[in-house]
Design a protein around this motif. Structure first.
Motif, PDB file in Angstrom:
ATOM      1  N   ALA A 170     -36.682 -10.113   0.679  1.00  0.00           N
ATOM      2  CA  ALA A 170     -35.706 -10.793   1.542  1.00  0.00           C
ATOM      3  C   ALA A 170     -34.425  -9.975   1.700  1.00  0.00           C
ATOM      4  CB  ALA A 170     -35.381 -12.168   0.943  1.00  0.00           C
ATOM      5  N   GLU A 171     -33.936  -9.314   0.598  1.00  0.00           N
ATOM      6  CA  GLU A 171     -32.696  -8.535   0.681  1.00  0.00           C
ATOM      7  C   GLU A 171     -32.855  -7.400   1.658  1.00  0.00           C
ATOM      8  OE1 GLU A 171     -33.985  -8.252  -3.314  1.00  0.00           O
ATOM      9  OE2 GLU A 171     -34.326 -10.135  -2.197  1.00  0.00           O
ATOM     10  N   ALA A 172     -34.103  -6.754   1.540  1.00  0.00           N
ATOM     11  CA  ALA A 172     -34.380  -5.637   2.439  1.00  0.00           C
ATOM     12  C   ALA A 172     -34.414  -6.135   3.866  1.00  0.00           C
ATOM     13  CB  ALA A 172     -35.694  -4.964   2.050  1.00  0.00           C
ATOM     14  N   ALA A 173     -35.019  -7.309   4.078  1.00  0.00           N
ATOM     15  CA  ALA A 173     -35.093  -7.882   5.427  1.00  0.00           C
ATOM     16  C   ALA A 173     -33.681  -8.152   5.935  1.00  0.00           C
ATOM     17  CB  ALA A 173     -35.921  -9.169   5.395  1.00  0.00           C
ATOM     18  N   THR A 174     -32.846  -8.678   5.085  1.00  0.00           N
ATOM     19  CA  THR A 174     -31.471  -8.982   5.488  1.00  0.00           C
ATOM     20  C   THR A 174     -30.740  -7.700   5.860  1.00  0.00           C
ATOM     21  OG1 THR A 174     -31.594 -10.698   3.819  1.00  0.00           O
ATOM     22  CG2 THR A 174     -29.409 -10.248   4.769  1.00  0.00           C
ATOM     23  N   GLU A 175     -30.982  -6.679   5.039  1.00  0.00           N
ATOM     24  CA  GLU A 175     -30.368  -5.388   5.321  1.00  0.00           C
ATOM     25  C   GLU A 175     -30.714  -4.914   6.710  1.00  0.00           C
ATOM     26  OE1 GLU A 175     -30.491  -1.653   2.744  1.00  0.00           O
ATOM     27  OE2 GLU A 175     -30.821  -3.278   1.260  1.00  0.00           O
ATOM     28  N   VAL A 176     -32.066  -4.988   7.034  1.00  0.00           N
ATOM     29  CA  VAL A 176     -32.523  -4.534   8.361  1.00  0.00           C
ATOM     30  C   VAL A 176     -31.878  -5.407   9.431  1.00  0.00           C
ATOM     31  CG1 VAL A 176     -34.513  -4.258   9.864  1.00  0.00           C
ATOM     32  CG2 VAL A 176     -34.682  -3.611   7.461  1.00  0.00           C
ATOM     33  N   THR A 177     -31.908  -6.695   9.239  1.00  0.00           N
ATOM     34  CA  THR A 177     -31.368  -7.618  10.245  1.00  0.00           C
ATOM     35  C   THR A 177     -29.873  -7.356  10.471  1.00  0.00           C
ATOM     36  OG1 THR A 177     -32.894  -9.214   9.281  1.00  0.00           O
ATOM     37  CG2 THR A 177     -31.379 -10.048  10.931  1.00  0.00           C
ATOM     38  N   VAL A 178     -29.179  -7.213   9.354  1.00  0.00           N
ATOM     39  CA  VAL A 178     -27.722  -6.967   9.452  1.00  0.00           C
ATOM     40  C   VAL A 178     -27.464  -5.674  10.191  1.00  0.00           C
ATOM     41  CG1 VAL A 178     -25.662  -6.389   8.084  1.00  0.00           C
ATOM     42  CG2 VAL A 178     -27.135  -8.319   7.423  1.00  0.00           C
ATOM     43  N   SER A 179     -28.267  -4.643   9.847  1.00  0.00           N
ATOM     44  CA  SER A 179     -28.099  -3.343  10.490  1.00  0.00           C
ATOM     45  C   SER A 179     -28.381  -3.435  11.969  1.00  0.00           C
ATOM     46  CB  SER A 179     -29.034  -2.322   9.823  1.00  0.00           C
ATOM     47  OG  SER A 179     -28.982  -1.101  10.491  1.00  0.00           O
ATOM     48  N   LEU A 180     -29.492  -4.196  12.297  1.00  0.00           N
ATOM     49  CA  LEU A 180     -29.846  -4.381  13.711  1.00  0.00           C
ATOM     50  C   LEU A 180     -28.728  -5.083  14.464  1.00  0.00           C
ATOM     51  CD1 LEU A 180     -33.653  -5.333  13.534  1.00  0.00           C
ATOM     52  CD2 LEU A 180     -32.666  -3.341  14.665  1.00  0.00           C
ATOM     53  N   ASP A 181     -28.181  -6.126  13.826  1.00  0.00           N
ATOM     54  CA  ASP A 181     -27.114  -6.880  14.475  1.00  0.00           C
ATOM     55  C   ASP A 181     -25.888  -5.977  14.711  1.00  0.00           C
ATOM     56  OD1 ASP A 181     -28.745  -9.021  14.489  1.00  0.00           O
ATOM     57  OD2 ASP A 181     -27.791 -10.086  12.798  1.00  0.00           O
ATOM     58  N   ARG A 182     -25.594  -5.163  13.684  1.00  0.00           N
ATOM     59  CA  ARG A 182     -24.452  -4.241  13.835  1.00  0.00           C
ATOM     60  C   ARG A 182     -24.704  -3.287  14.981  1.00  0.00           C
ATOM     61  NH1 ARG A 182     -24.033  -3.936   8.030  1.00  0.00           N
ATOM     62  NH2 ARG A 182     -25.267  -2.026   8.055  1.00  0.00           N
ATOM     63  N   LEU A 183     -25.922  -2.778  15.033  1.00  0.00           N
ATOM     64  CA  LEU A 183     -26.267  -1.825  16.105  1.00  0.00           C
ATOM     65  C   LEU A 183     -26.152  -2.481  17.462  1.00  0.00           C
ATOM     66  CD1 LEU A 183     -27.273   1.114  16.321  1.00  0.00           C
ATOM     67  CD2 LEU A 183     -29.600   0.198  16.412  1.00  0.00           C
ATOM     68  N   ALA A 184     -26.581  -3.719  17.522  1.00  0.00           N
ATOM     69  CA  ALA A 184     -26.554  -4.424  18.808  1.00  0.00           C
ATOM     70  C   ALA A 184     -25.110  -4.685  19.246  1.00  0.00           C
ATOM     71  CB  ALA A 184     -27.325  -5.754  18.677  1.00  0.00           C
ATOM     72  N   ARG A 185     -24.221  -4.832  18.263  1.00  0.00           N
ATOM     73  CA  ARG A 185     -22.835  -5.127  18.630  1.00  0.00           C
ATOM     74  C   ARG A 185     -22.047  -3.859  18.997  1.00  0.00           C
ATOM     75  NH1 ARG A 185     -23.242  -9.007  14.480  1.00  0.00           N
ATOM     76  NH2 ARG A 185     -22.300  -7.575  12.980  1.00  0.00           N
ATOM     77  N   LEU A 186     -22.579  -2.688  18.671  1.00  0.00           N
ATOM     78  CA  LEU A 186     -21.870  -1.446  19.006  1.00  0.00           C
ATOM     79  C   LEU A 186     -21.812  -1.274  20.507  1.00  0.00           C
ATOM     80  CD1 LEU A 186     -23.315   1.043  16.334  1.00  0.00           C
ATOM     81  CD2 LEU A 186     -20.995   0.130  16.463  1.00  0.00           C
ATOM     82  N   PRO A 187     -20.668  -0.861  21.006  1.00  0.00           N
ATOM     83  CA  PRO A 187     -20.562  -0.647  22.458  1.00  0.00           C
ATOM     84  C   PRO A 187     -21.289   0.645  22.840  1.00  0.00           C
ATOM     85  CG  PRO A 187     -18.477  -0.121  21.366  1.00  0.00           C
ATOM     86  CD  PRO A 187     -19.395  -0.548  20.300  1.00  0.00           C
ATOM     87  N   VAL A 188     -22.275   0.542  23.751  1.00  0.00           N
ATOM     88  CA  VAL A 188     -23.024   1.726  24.203  1.00  0.00           C
ATOM     89  C   VAL A 188     -23.181   1.685  25.698  1.00  0.00           C
ATOM     90  CG1 VAL A 188     -24.304   2.104  22.076  1.00  0.00           C
ATOM     91  CG2 VAL A 188     -25.134   0.454  23.767  1.00  0.00           C
ATOM     92  N   ASP A 189     -23.612   2.816  26.279  1.00  0.00           N
ATOM     93  CA  ASP A 189     -23.820   2.847  27.734  1.00  0.00           C
ATOM     94  C   ASP A 189     -25.151   2.179  28.066  1.00  0.00           C
ATOM     95  OD1 ASP A 189     -25.898   4.631  27.188  1.00  0.00           O
ATOM     96  OD2 ASP A 189     -24.557   6.373  27.394  1.00  0.00           O
TER      97      ASP A 189
END
Lengths: 827, 345
Positions: A170-189
């Motif tokens: 679960a921790e690893a899953a949370t890590e991935v999810t958190v990372s994905l969410d962070r990536l999604a929030r980054l401003p990109v073109d």
């Protein structure tokens, strides 16, 4: 019939047994067993393959799901086969196996459901993983401040994803999810945002799916497929082994039963062979019987005995008897009169005794043992205590089989088979065979007897014919001599009656002539007696006084003092005298002569050594001597006249011939039994009568002389006419003689009342005495006629008497006889 | 060798020479294989495998099955044969989005091609049948499809002298449910289309695919289509939900058919789950999807990419993938199923 039924029952029972065993011996279906084993193997192999393929697919090494589908399909196929595995098992075993199979089926079902989910999710997971791995490459930001942030976040994400895929906690899953969410929030073109959006989607899918796929794999591996399969295998193999073992037991039983059947067939075959052998032996024996039977027909009489003995031996051998005997026995006679015996080699018991044979013959308490006309006692030991059993046991008989021997409705004997060691096993066939053999042997034995009797009869017939011929010849000669002697005696008497001129010398000569003539007459008398041509007048005679008179000096036992017969006492005496003389001569003066007189009564005709006796009552006069006996040749010829065994001059050879003649004339017969060295017994049988008579030997008073009555004398011999005329004249009668009967009749017709009596010869040319008598009686029925004759058998006497003749005189005439006769008829 | 062995009087030396010559021959053969090996290398590692004609099918049963398949007497009132919708001389289907039922109204699902149906692990869009026999039985008795009964059908077949003879010869008796289904299924198992150009490429013919087509296959694999469309049937061996990243049914009212296996199982997880269809002959078997709603293969590829992969494909990639899909068209009885205007040859 009984045997056939028993055979069928045994065969049916064996067939049932074999069928039962064959059914029980059938092991579990081999093909099905193979298929079951194959299915069990397939279940395990495919389950293993399925697990391997699932793990490979999970790892991304296997991207084709066909093997998974194939494994499941194979498992289902194996299940279909396993569902048939319990077929043929007992119900409880079957239920157990089926339960196990359903367990496996449930496991397969579980696996299938898990595999289906696994395939669907794993396809997505693998797809997303591939995308993720490829995407982190292409999604490389190009320049700017964002770049560092994105690059850094991508690194973090990749690391988190790696950790997650390696250990999806679960921790690893949370890590991935958190990372994905962070990536999604980054401003990109825009271009980058598309890539990051995809990355985000697939990343989330991986996080969502991977644990569940792993869970599916874990559950799949946890399905107790292998365990259940092995449990099923163990249950199944256990049952199969037991079934196979039981089938083996039944197979062994089947083998044993088949072996028993084979042995039984062998036994039947042997019995068939034995039967065939017995049948063959019987056929051979029947052939032998037929051959013996045919042989007996042509066998010379003297070889029949040997043939019968041989046949008896073959019969005994064939019937497995210890002894075979033929007892010849007639029901009207005591004892046995013939016996043939055979004994098996090594058997030394004597043949059954006559008493036993008699007991069997009268059927002494043996009625229960009669079979098809034969008498069978299968086991003497099992007979009820009784006279018959006692007889058998006395003769060492263990079993008895006999058939009566009958011939032409008469019982002639008994054919008996006996065993002495063990009870004989005789079948109905054997009994039939015994009867057949009995018939053949009886025929042979009876033929022998009949031929013997016939031969004896023929011999006697020859003898009788010869005696008859000799008698006829002698009779003819004696008749002639008698006539001649008549003349001699007549003239001699007259010469003696007349006064002789030259005195004593001539008279002495005449007297000597007369003495010689007397002797000659005695010889002629005997010849005539033998030839039965002597005239006889028979009257009742008491035999004993007559015999006693004849044998007064001989020791005799006369046991029939009142026996009467019709006959001539003189002749009776002559018989005794001649037989005794004969016996005395035979003994040559030393020895004993016994004379017996008794009566016998015969129910049936009886053949004697010299003649045949009809049934009836007879006086038996027996003269026995202790002389040397009579040989066969003498036996045949001894009654012939002039046959003598004595020295020349000592016998006339007429003694026994005379006896025979007298006996034959009295309708009797002679039986001679002789044992060489022991003696001879002559038995004379004479018909007995009940009449009574006067004593023998009292001479009548002398007849009174004639008183001139006229006698017509007729004889073709003129000499005798002369003698007669003179004799009658001397007796006081007036005789008118003729030597021709025709002339005599003419003279009588001329004056019938002239004659008081007619004295005529019988045998004359032109007209016999009886014819003359008849002719004269037509004119004068009361005229007494006396016939003179040299021959006169009883029959002839009857004939002449019926012709009206008053009396018959025997030639040569003697004046005393004539005187008595004339006195009888004229006074 | 056999000759020498049979003649045991020959010397040992001669036998040895024979052995030597065989060894020499084997060596030469091995060399030839090694030298010609590179271009003939089959693509064994690919998730897709070539499809093959089934072996050991009873030719007489196949013949009888085809007769039945083409016989309208198999329908109630002798209206339509199986081949009425599954047109064997075309693509094994009728090219319609939804075939008309016997009552004239459209059926629920698009008619799938009969070709290679036997190689799928489940049958029909929802995979509701495991075997062809079950499927045929259902179709025959379905009042909207063949609308017959076994009583009627068997009676009609038995009345036919030729059928009676055939059934007696093959099954040892008159026509009956089991023998009719067996004959039909046996025939349908023979409806396999081997020798697609992609299959030839898989078997090692390098020139069977053009570079574009091979590139299309690589895209097909790279985008992840191959995750589901794999195996010998290029699909047809698993269930999958239609609509992983997008909902294809969002803009319309869901029909019962759209529910997929949910209509059969009632399991929420089965909503919109269908059997992954085979892509063999896909270029020849338009229109596409369970409702036949898409006539264009390009369009179908795009829809699949969007909904299942969460991707919008570039046109060039779509074209290449379609080019690849075109190589999956096989042959039936030596005749390509490809419509002549599409045939690249």
């Amino acid at each position: 019939m009984m045997q056939a039924r028993a055979l069928m029952a045994v065969t049916a029972a064996l067939l049932l047994l074999l069928t039962f065993l064959a059914i029980r011996a059938a092991g579990p279906d081999t093909a099905r067993h193979e298929r079951t084993l194959e299915a069990l193997r397939a279940a395990i192999l495919n389950e293993a393959a399925l697990q391997r393929d699932v793990l490979e697919a999970r790892a991304g090494l296997q991207r084709n799901y066909d093997p998974l589908v194939g494994s499941l399909e194979n498992l289902r196929g194996a299940l279909d086969d396993l569902r048939l595995a319990s077929k043929g098992a007992p119900d409880e075993v079957r239920a157990m196996i089926d339960r196990q199979v359903e367990g496996v089926a449930a496991a397969v079902g579980d696996q299938e459901a898990l595999v289906e989910q696994f395939k669907s999710r794993n396809a997505l997971l693998q797809n997303s993983l591939i995308f993720f791995m490829h995407a982190t490459g292409p999604v490389q930001p190009r320049g700017g401040a964002e770049r560092d942030a994105v690059t850094a976040e991508l690194g973090t994400l990749t690391n988190a994803m790696l950790r997650f895929t390696a250990d999806p906690r679960a921790e690893a899953a949370t890590e991935v999810t958190v990372s994905l969410d962070r990536l999604a929030r980054l401003p990109v073109d825009d271009t980058l945002s598309e890539s990051i959006r995809n990355l985000d989607a697939h990343g989330h899918l991986i996080v969502a799916t991977l644990p569940s796929v792993n869970d599916l794999v874990a559950r799949l591996l946890a399905v107790p497929m292998a365990e259940r399969t092995r449990a099923l295998e163990s249950v199944y193999l256990d049952w199969h082994e037991r079934a196979a073992t039981r089938a083996d037991v039944f197979r062994i039983l089947l083998y044993v039963a088949a072996l028993a059947l084979a042995l039984y067939v062998g036994f039947l075959f042997l019995r068939l062979c034995a039967n065939a052998r017995a049948l063959q032996a019987r056929v051979e024996f029947e052939h032998l019987l037929a051959a013996v039977s045919a042989q007996f027909i042509h066998l010379p009489r003297d070889q029949i005995d040997a043939g019968v003995a041989h046949g008896l031996a073959r019969l005994g051998e064939h019937m497995a008897a210890d002894r075979a005997d033929i007892f010849l026995r007639r029901p009207d006679e005591e004892g046995l009169h013939g016996h043939y015996a055979w004994r098996r080699a090594g058997i030394d018991a004597p043949p059954p005794s006559a008493a036993t044979v008699s007991a069997v013959a009268v059927g002494l308490d043996l009625a229960d043992h009669e079979r098809a006309g034969c008498l069978q006692v299968p086991d003497v030991a099992r007979m009820p205590i009784g006279a018959a059993r006692a007889h058998f046991e006395r003769d060492d008989i263990r079993s008895w089989l006999s058939t009566p021997m009958g011939y032409a409705g008469r019982q002639v004997g008994l054919l008996a088979l006996t065993t002495t060691r063990s009870p004989g096993r005789w079948t109905d066939d054997d009994i039939a065979l015994l009867r057949m053999a009995g018939e053949v042997l009886t025929t042979a034995i009876e033929r022998q007897r009949i031929e013997s009797e016939q031969e004896a009869l023929e011999a006697r017939l020859h003898q009788a014919q010869r005696l008859e011929a000799v008698g006829t010849l002698a009779g003819g000669i004696a008749h002639e001599f008698n006539n001649i002697l008549g003349a001699i005696v007549g003239h001699g008497e007259m010469a003696l009656a007349a006064p002789l001129d030259d005195g004593r010398r001539v008279r002495r000569h005449v007297e000597r002539i007369m003495r010689a003539a007397e002797r000659a007459r005695s010889v002629i008398d005997q010849v005539l007696t033998f030839s039965r041509r002597r005239e006889r007048r028979r009257r009742p005679v008491a035999v004993a006084p007559a015999a006693a008179e004849a044998i007064e000096l001989l020791r005799a036992s006369l046991r029939a003092p009142d026996a009467m017969m019709r006959g001539d006492p003189t002749e009776l005496q002559q018989i005794v005298m001649n037989l005794c003389t004969n016996a005395a001569h035979a003994m040559e003066g030393r020895g004993a002569i016994a004379i017996d007189l008794d009566t016998v009564e015969l129910d049936v005709d009886r053949a004697l050594s010299h003649g045949q006796l009809a049934a009836g009552r007879y006086v038996r006069l027996a003269v026995s001597d202790s002389g040397p006996g009579i040989d066969a040749t003498t036996m045949r010829h001894m009654f012939e006249p002039f046959f003598t065994t004595k020295a020349v001059g000592r016998g006339t050879g007429l003694g026994l011939a005379t006896v025979h003649g007298i006996v034959a004339a009295h309708h009797g017969a002679i039986h001679v039994e002789s044992t060489p060295g022991r003696g001879t017994r002559f038995e004379v049988y004479l018909p007995q009568t009940e009449e009574r008579t006067a004593q023998v030997g009292h001479s009548p008073p002398p007849p009174p002389p004639g008183s001139g009555q006229t006698i017509l004398l007729v004889d073709d011999e003129s000499d005798l006419v002369l003698v007669g005329e003179e004799m009658l004249a001397a007796l006081g009668y007036e005789a008118v003689g003729f030597d021709d009967s025709t002339a005599a009749l003419a003279s009588f017709r001329a004056d019938p009342d002239r004659f008081d009596l007619v004295l005529t010869d019988e045998v004359m040319p032109h007209m016999t005495g009886t014819e003359l008598t008849k002719a004269m009686h037509r004119l004068r029925p009361d005229l007494p006629v006396v016939l003179m004759t040299g021959y006169a058998g009883p029959v002839e006497l009857d004939r002449v008497q019926s012709a009206g003749v008053s009396d018959v005189l025997k030639k040569p005439l003697r004046s005393t006889t004539i005187a008595a006769c004339l006195a009888r008829h004229l006074h | 060798m056999a000759r020498f062995r049979q003649d045991g009087t020959r010397s040992r030396g001669v036998t040895s020479i024979g052995m030597l010559s065989i060894r020499a021959g084997l060596t030469i053969l091995t060399c030839a294989i090694v030298m010609g090996g590179a271009p003939a290398q089959p693509h064994q590692e690919e998730p897709i495998t070539p499809v093959q004609l089934p072996e050991r099918l009873d030719a007489a049963k196949v013949r009888l099955g085809e007769q039945l398949f083409r016989d309208p007497r198999l329908s109630g009132g002798n209206v339509i044969a199986c081949s009425g919708c599954h047109r064997l001389e075309a693509d094994g289907a009728d090219g319609q989005a939804l075939s008309a039922g016997i009552d004239g109204r459209p059926l629920e699902f698009n008619t799938p091609t009969i070709f290679n149906a036997a190689t799928s692990f489940r049958l029909n869009w929802r995979g509701n049948f495991r075997t062809l026999e079950e499927e045929n039985d259902s179709v025959l008795l379905n009042p909207r499809i063949m609308n017959t009964s076994w009583k009627e059908l068997v009676a009609k077949l038995r009345a036919d002298r030729d059928y009676a003879k055939e059934f007696a010869a093959i099954y040892g008796g008159g026509a009956e449910r089991a023998s009719v289904l067996d004959a039909l299924a046996t025939f349908q198992r023979s409806l396999v289309t081997p020798d697609a150009r992609f299959d030839k490429w898989l078997r090692g013919e390098p020139n069977a695919l053009s570079p574009d087509e091979e590139r299309g296959y690589r895209l097909f694999a790279a985008y992840g289509c191959i995750a589901c469309h794999q195996g010998r049937n290029v699909g047809g061996n698993l269930f999958q939900k239609f609509g992983i990243f997008r909902d294809p049914f969002s803009r319309r009212t869901e029909s019962a058919a759209d529910l997929g296996r949910f209509a059969l199982t009632g399991d929420a997880a089965d909503r919109h789950v269908f059997r992954v269809p085979s892509l063999r002959n896909v270029a020849a078997t338009a229109p596409y999807f369970h409702d036949g709603s898409t006539a264009s293969l390009d369009q179908a590829v795009r829809i699949m990419a969007r909904n299942q992969l969460g991707r919008e494909l570039p046109d060039a990639d779509v074209t290449l993938i379609v080019r690849f899909l075109d190589t999956l068209t096989g042959e039936y009885q030596g005749r390509s199923l490809a419509p002549s205007d599409r045939s690249p040859r």
